[in-house]
Design a protein around this motif. Sequence first.
Motif, PDB file in Angstrom:
ATOM      1  N   PRO A 168      10.239  80.044  54.715  1.00 55.31           N
ATOM      2  CA  PRO A 168       9.119  79.310  54.706  1.00 55.31           C
ATOM      3  C   PRO A 168       7.735  79.702  54.702  1.00 55.31           C
ATOM      4  CG  PRO A 168      10.473  80.059  56.532  1.00 55.31           C
ATOM      5  CD  PRO A 168      11.000  80.610  55.947  1.00 55.31           C
ATOM      6  N   ALA A 169       7.154  80.504  54.205  1.00 56.12           N
ATOM      7  CA  ALA A 169       5.975  81.097  53.494  1.00 56.12           C
ATOM      8  C   ALA A 169       5.926  80.619  52.462  1.00 56.12           C
ATOM      9  CB  ALA A 169       5.978  82.969  52.849  1.00 56.12           C
ATOM     10  N   LEU A 191       6.081  75.329  59.968  1.00 53.80           N
ATOM     11  CA  LEU A 191       6.389  76.049  58.757  1.00 53.80           C
ATOM     12  C   LEU A 191       4.841  76.416  58.370  1.00 53.80           C
ATOM     13  CD1 LEU A 191       9.599  73.965  58.475  1.00 53.80           C
ATOM     14  CD2 LEU A 191       9.121  76.163  58.650  1.00 53.80           C
ATOM     15  N   GLY A 192       4.072  76.252  58.534  1.00 55.01           N
ATOM     16  CA  GLY A 192       2.970  76.584  57.787  1.00 55.01           C
ATOM     17  C   GLY A 192       2.580  75.796  56.541  1.00 55.01           C
ATOM     18  N   ALA A 193       3.042  74.339  56.833  1.00 50.38           N
ATOM     19  CA  ALA A 193       2.898  73.547  55.571  1.00 50.38           C
ATOM     20  C   ALA A 193       1.627  72.433  56.355  1.00 50.38           C
ATOM     21  CB  ALA A 193       3.251  72.394  55.223  1.00 50.38           C
ATOM     22  N   ASN A 194       0.907  71.205  55.408  1.00 52.61           N
ATOM     23  CA  ASN A 194      -0.019  70.806  55.687  1.00 52.61           C
ATOM     24  C   ASN A 194       0.483  69.162  55.959  1.00 52.61           C
ATOM     25  OD1 ASN A 194      -2.316  69.910  56.821  1.00 52.61           O
ATOM     26  ND2 ASN A 194      -3.631  69.675  54.432  1.00 52.61           N
ATOM     27  N   PRO A 195       1.212  69.173  56.966  1.00 54.49           N
ATOM     28  CA  PRO A 195       1.667  67.606  57.138  1.00 54.49           C
ATOM     29  C   PRO A 195       0.845  66.549  57.152  1.00 54.49           C
ATOM     30  CG  PRO A 195       2.202  68.525  59.099  1.00 54.49           C
ATOM     31  CD  PRO A 195       1.665  69.567  58.079  1.00 54.49           C
ATOM     32  N   ALA A 308      21.696  82.640  54.945  1.00 49.85           N
ATOM     33  CA  ALA A 308      20.562  84.019  55.248  1.00 49.85           C
ATOM     34  C   ALA A 308      18.820  83.122  55.491  1.00 49.85           C
ATOM     35  CB  ALA A 308      20.871  85.109  54.615  1.00 49.85           C
ATOM     36  N   GLU A 309      18.926  82.803  54.625  1.00 47.52           N
ATOM     37  CA  GLU A 309      17.430  81.552  54.060  1.00 47.52           C
ATOM     38  C   GLU A 309      17.052  80.333  55.193  1.00 47.52           C
ATOM     39  OE1 GLU A 309      16.853  81.915  49.371  1.00 47.52           O
ATOM     40  OE2 GLU A 309      18.088  81.074  50.068  1.00 47.52           O
ATOM     41  N   ARG A 310      18.405  79.844  55.542  1.00 48.09           N
ATOM     42  CA  ARG A 310      18.512  78.913  56.173  1.00 48.09           C
ATOM     43  C   ARG A 310      18.060  79.315  57.450  1.00 48.09           C
ATOM     44  NH1 ARG A 310      21.481  75.980  60.016  1.00 48.09           N
ATOM     45  NH2 ARG A 310      21.057  73.544  59.215  1.00 48.09           N
ATOM     46  N   GLN A 311      18.651  80.249  57.913  1.00 45.32           N
ATOM     47  CA  GLN A 311      18.199  80.587  59.027  1.00 45.32           C
ATOM     48  C   GLN A 311      16.653  81.316  59.350  1.00 45.32           C
ATOM     49  OE1 GLN A 311      21.085  81.255  61.682  1.00 45.32           O
ATOM     50  NE2 GLN A 311      18.805  81.580  62.985  1.00 45.32           N
ATOM     51  N   GLN A 312      16.224  81.685  58.350  1.00 45.28           N
ATOM     52  CA  GLN A 312      14.557  81.710  58.565  1.00 45.28           C
ATOM     53  C   GLN A 312      14.224  80.506  59.170  1.00 45.28           C
ATOM     54  OE1 GLN A 312      12.587  83.992  55.090  1.00 45.28           O
ATOM     55  NE2 GLN A 312      14.835  84.543  53.839  1.00 45.28           N
ATOM     56  N   PHE A 313      14.605  79.600  58.455  1.00 46.71           N
ATOM     57  CA  PHE A 313      13.936  77.993  58.745  1.00 46.71           C
ATOM     58  C   PHE A 313      14.051  77.865  60.013  1.00 46.71           C
ATOM     59  CE2 PHE A 313      13.905  78.439  53.982  1.00 46.71           C
ATOM     60  CZ  PHE A 313      12.304  77.673  53.813  1.00 46.71           C
ATOM     61  N   VAL A 314      15.340  78.615  60.632  1.00 48.95           N
ATOM     62  CA  VAL A 314      15.414  77.416  61.903  1.00 48.95           C
ATOM     63  C   VAL A 314      15.285  78.966  62.536  1.00 48.95           C
ATOM     64  CG1 VAL A 314      17.715  77.928  63.667  1.00 48.95           C
ATOM     65  CG2 VAL A 314      17.886  77.314  60.788  1.00 48.95           C
ATOM     66  N   ASP A 315      14.785  79.720  62.706  1.00 51.26           N
ATOM     67  CA  ASP A 315      14.006  80.856  63.350  1.00 51.26           C
ATOM     68  C   ASP A 315      12.776  80.222  63.712  1.00 51.26           C
ATOM     69  OD1 ASP A 315      15.996  82.566  64.132  1.00 51.26           O
ATOM     70  OD2 ASP A 315      15.611  83.676  62.169  1.00 51.26           O
ATOM     71  N   ALA A 316      11.831  79.886  62.551  1.00 51.17           N
ATOM     72  CA  ALA A 316      10.473  79.456  62.433  1.00 51.17           C
ATOM     73  C   ALA A 316      10.703  78.318  63.110  1.00 51.17           C
ATOM     74  CB  ALA A 316      10.185  79.480  60.936  1.00 51.17           C
ATOM     75  N   THR A 317      10.989  77.483  63.218  1.00 50.18           N
ATOM     76  CA  THR A 317      11.261  76.347  63.405  1.00 50.18           C
ATOM     77  C   THR A 317      11.480  76.307  65.537  1.00 50.18           C
ATOM     78  OG1 THR A 317      12.869  75.258  62.879  1.00 50.18           O
ATOM     79  CG2 THR A 317      11.210  75.222  61.987  1.00 50.18           C
ATOM     80  N   ARG A 318      11.869  77.646  65.821  1.00 51.16           N
ATOM     81  CA  ARG A 318      13.059  77.377  66.785  1.00 51.16           C
ATOM     82  C   ARG A 318      11.869  76.492  68.279  1.00 51.16           C
ATOM     83  NH1 ARG A 318      18.248  76.590  68.601  1.00 51.16           N
ATOM     84  NH2 ARG A 318      17.952  76.025  70.870  1.00 51.16           N
TER      85      ARG A 318
END
Length: 344
Positions: A168-169, A191-195, A308-318
Amino acid sequence: MKLRQLMLSLCAAAGLGLALQAPAMAQANYKPEYKMSLVLGPAFPWGKGGEIWADLVKERTDGRINIKLYPGTSLVGGDQTREFTALRQGVIDLAVGSTINWSPQVKELNLFALPFLMPDYPAIDALTQGEVGKDLFAQLSKRGVVPLAWGENGFREVSNSKHPIKTPADLKGLKLRVVGSPLFLDTMTALGANPVQMSWADAQPAMASGAVDGQENPVSVFAAAKLENVDQKHLTAWGYVADPLIFVVAENIWNTWTPEDQAIVRQAALDAAQQQIAIARKGMTGDDQSQWKDLEAKGVQIHHLSDAERQQFVDATRGVYDKWKKQIGEDLVGKAESAIAAGQ
């Protein structure tokens, strides 16, 4: 005398036959051309599905129903989020539409945009081909359209011109083009992006000029649009949402067709959708990875997230997931979660 009675009987019978046929004849007052709205043309799997449907209908109705394709959502000035409203207003006769684009008017369709709900293609099928799909068609049927079949735009992968996205960073500060969906804005912001919300027609020039850094779309769209030529050199396969398509006819048009032609149009939609899904998934799974390999050969750097990488994104968007689960309907989302879990 007998001859006169016979002639009168025959005339009466003929008159009765015409009377019985009159409603059907009036009902079958077809237009010379019907307008089908599409976001993407036949160069893309999405538009190809519409083309196949139109061709099958014309062939099977012996030309009674002639459908013209209008890609680029040209019937609504390129604003794809207005397509569903235009269907209800009579501007559009048929469409192969996106669940994402129609979600502002049909909140239940946001189900497919819940971040990381669907881990794979069987999960998509579990929803669209099961009870959840039937429930969503029932919702659409209340809103002035006749849904006939599920198609597929595919899992949406993220690309950009700056660097690989593995955590996510890596999204922090990136200007990413998104469709006009509040759920997409919430997800990218989390996720920290600028949509940056814009139509697809405006997206490619924006990427070419550097007005936006990246976008998210199925690989088939990336490839057909040749996004590597607008500096989209980094592509991450994260499958964060999928975009099923829906083959529909405006209810006011559907009701002018005979039951026989309605049945033909429905079966043609089912047949076209099956072909369209196969086209959309070709080269994406199993032993056939040709779509990925073709992009790599063009210089696109592709990163497939590990679990493991995917889980970081899952956690960030929960938090986004939980917020929108309530808005979409907890019962519907729960049914979807159960259907996916049953297929794992």
